[in-house]
Design a protein around this motif. Structure first.
Motif, mmCIF file in Angstrom:
data_model
loop_
_atom_site.group_PDB
_atom_site.id
_atom_site.type_symbol
_atom_site.label_atom_id
_atom_site.label_comp_id
_atom_site.label_asym_id
_atom_site.label_seq_id
_atom_site.Cartn_x
_atom_site.Cartn_y
_atom_site.Cartn_z
ATOM 1 N N ARG A 23 81.351 5.647 40.648
ATOM 2 C CA ARG A 23 82.665 6.531 40.672
ATOM 3 C C ARG A 23 82.585 7.816 41.489
ATOM 4 N N GLU A 24 81.479 8.457 41.171
ATOM 5 C CA GLU A 24 81.109 9.502 42.089
ATOM 6 C C GLU A 24 81.021 9.208 43.539
ATOM 7 N N GLY A 25 80.439 8.068 43.891
ATOM 8 C CA GLY A 25 80.310 7.573 45.127
ATOM 9 C C GLY A 25 81.458 7.498 45.836
ATOM 10 N N LEU A 26 82.586 6.695 45.036
ATOM 11 C CA LEU A 26 83.889 6.721 45.705
ATOM 12 C C LEU A 26 84.446 7.950 46.075
ATOM 13 N N LEU A 27 84.286 8.754 45.113
ATOM 14 C CA LEU A 27 85.222 10.114 45.352
ATOM 15 C C LEU A 27 84.439 10.678 46.430
ATOM 16 N N THR A 79 92.268 13.483 43.781
ATOM 17 C CA THR A 79 92.208 14.631 42.524
ATOM 18 C C THR A 79 92.633 13.355 41.155
ATOM 19 N N GLY A 80 93.563 12.267 41.493
ATOM 20 C CA GLY A 80 93.993 11.428 40.566
ATOM 21 C C GLY A 80 92.920 10.612 39.866
ATOM 22 N N PHE A 81 92.268 10.003 40.751
ATOM 23 C CA PHE A 81 90.846 9.371 40.262
ATOM 24 C C PHE A 81 90.041 10.290 39.491
ATOM 25 N N ALA A 82 89.589 11.419 39.938
ATOM 26 C CA ALA A 82 88.719 12.417 39.187
ATOM 27 C C ALA A 82 89.448 12.684 37.937
ATOM 28 N N SER A 83 90.524 12.948 37.803
ATOM 29 C CA SER A 83 91.278 13.210 36.581
ATOM 30 C C SER A 83 91.243 12.168 35.627
ATOM 31 N N ARG A 84 91.462 10.990 36.108
ATOM 32 C CA ARG A 84 91.653 9.887 35.105
ATOM 33 C C ARG A 84 90.405 9.672 34.530
ATOM 34 N N HIS A 85 89.041 9.803 35.338
ATOM 35 C CA HIS A 85 87.961 9.389 34.957
ATOM 36 C C HIS A 85 87.056 10.545 34.291
ATOM 37 N N VAL A 137 93.122 0.530 39.808
ATOM 38 C CA VAL A 137 94.169 0.152 40.734
ATOM 39 C C VAL A 137 94.955 1.312 41.458
ATOM 40 N N GLU A 138 95.178 2.303 40.997
ATOM 41 C CA GLU A 138 95.669 3.647 41.309
ATOM 42 C C GLU A 138 94.924 3.990 42.340
ATOM 43 N N LEU A 139 93.624 3.811 42.532
ATOM 44 C CA LEU A 139 92.572 4.404 43.646
ATOM 45 C C LEU A 139 92.772 3.311 44.982
ATOM 46 N N ARG A 140 92.912 2.021 44.426
ATOM 47 C CA ARG A 140 93.223 1.158 45.654
ATOM 48 C C ARG A 140 94.243 1.215 46.130
ATOM 49 N N THR A 141 95.533 1.194 45.588
ATOM 50 C CA THR A 141 96.727 1.744 46.063
ATOM 51 C C THR A 141 96.487 2.769 46.951
ATOM 52 N N GLY A 142 96.171 3.959 46.393
ATOM 53 C CA GLY A 142 95.895 5.293 47.536
ATOM 54 C C GLY A 142 95.217 4.996 48.367
#
Length: 166
Positions: A23-27, A79-85, A137-142
């Protein structure tokens, strides 16, 4: 911590990683692409100031709006992905202002290059197995929405360069 084994041989990260590492790598990849889009936006803003009114309107209509949407979308996805996780995100600094000596055409070309680099990075992110394994899903969509907005920018910018001043 669960270990996930990735299958992307060109990834900058080891093939085995924890969910947190993935997840950190994705961010980080998303942040890098957002910074490139931000730089493109700054170049376009500077070019806008150096153009005649008709060309400036064309730049705004055909290129600037898409780049703004891509930048806002990348930041929102980040920010959404970081917050969700529960991950700590970073702030996005304002890109540096380009030198006043650059001409509008040079700035538009620089923006096209940054947009192209961001799109390539996002394409790599979409191909990265981590997006499926530890993304959501939200990250992939974003990421898809950002690519949709930034993808046409390099072509539109270069088309504008061909007709600039005519």
């Amino acid at each position: 911590m669960q270990k996930v084994v990735g299958s992307n041989p060109i990834s900058r990260f080891p093939l085995a990683y924890t969910n947190l590492e993935g997840r950190e790598g994705l961010l980080e990849a998303l942040a890098e692409s957002a910074e490139q889009v931000g730089a493109a936006l700054e170049y376009l803003g500077a070019a806008h100031e150096r153009l005649d009114d008709q060309s400036a309107d064309r730049l705004e209509e055909q290129i600037f709006g898409s780049t703004q949407r891509a930048y806002a979308g990348a930041r929102k996805a980040y920010t959404g992905f970081a917050s969700r996780h529960g991950l700590s995100g970073r702030s996005f600094d304002q890109p540096s202002v380009p030198p006043g000596s650059l001409k509008a055409a040079e700035l538009i070309e620089m923006a096209a290059n940054e947009a192209e680099g961001a799109d390539e990075m996002l394409a790599g992110l979409q191909d990265d197995q981590r997006l499926v394994e530890v993304g959501d899903v939200e990250l992939r969509t974003g990421v898809a929405e950002v690519r949709q907005a930034i993808g046409p920018v390099p072509v539109r910018a270069r088309e504008m360069l061909r007709t600039l001043g005519r």
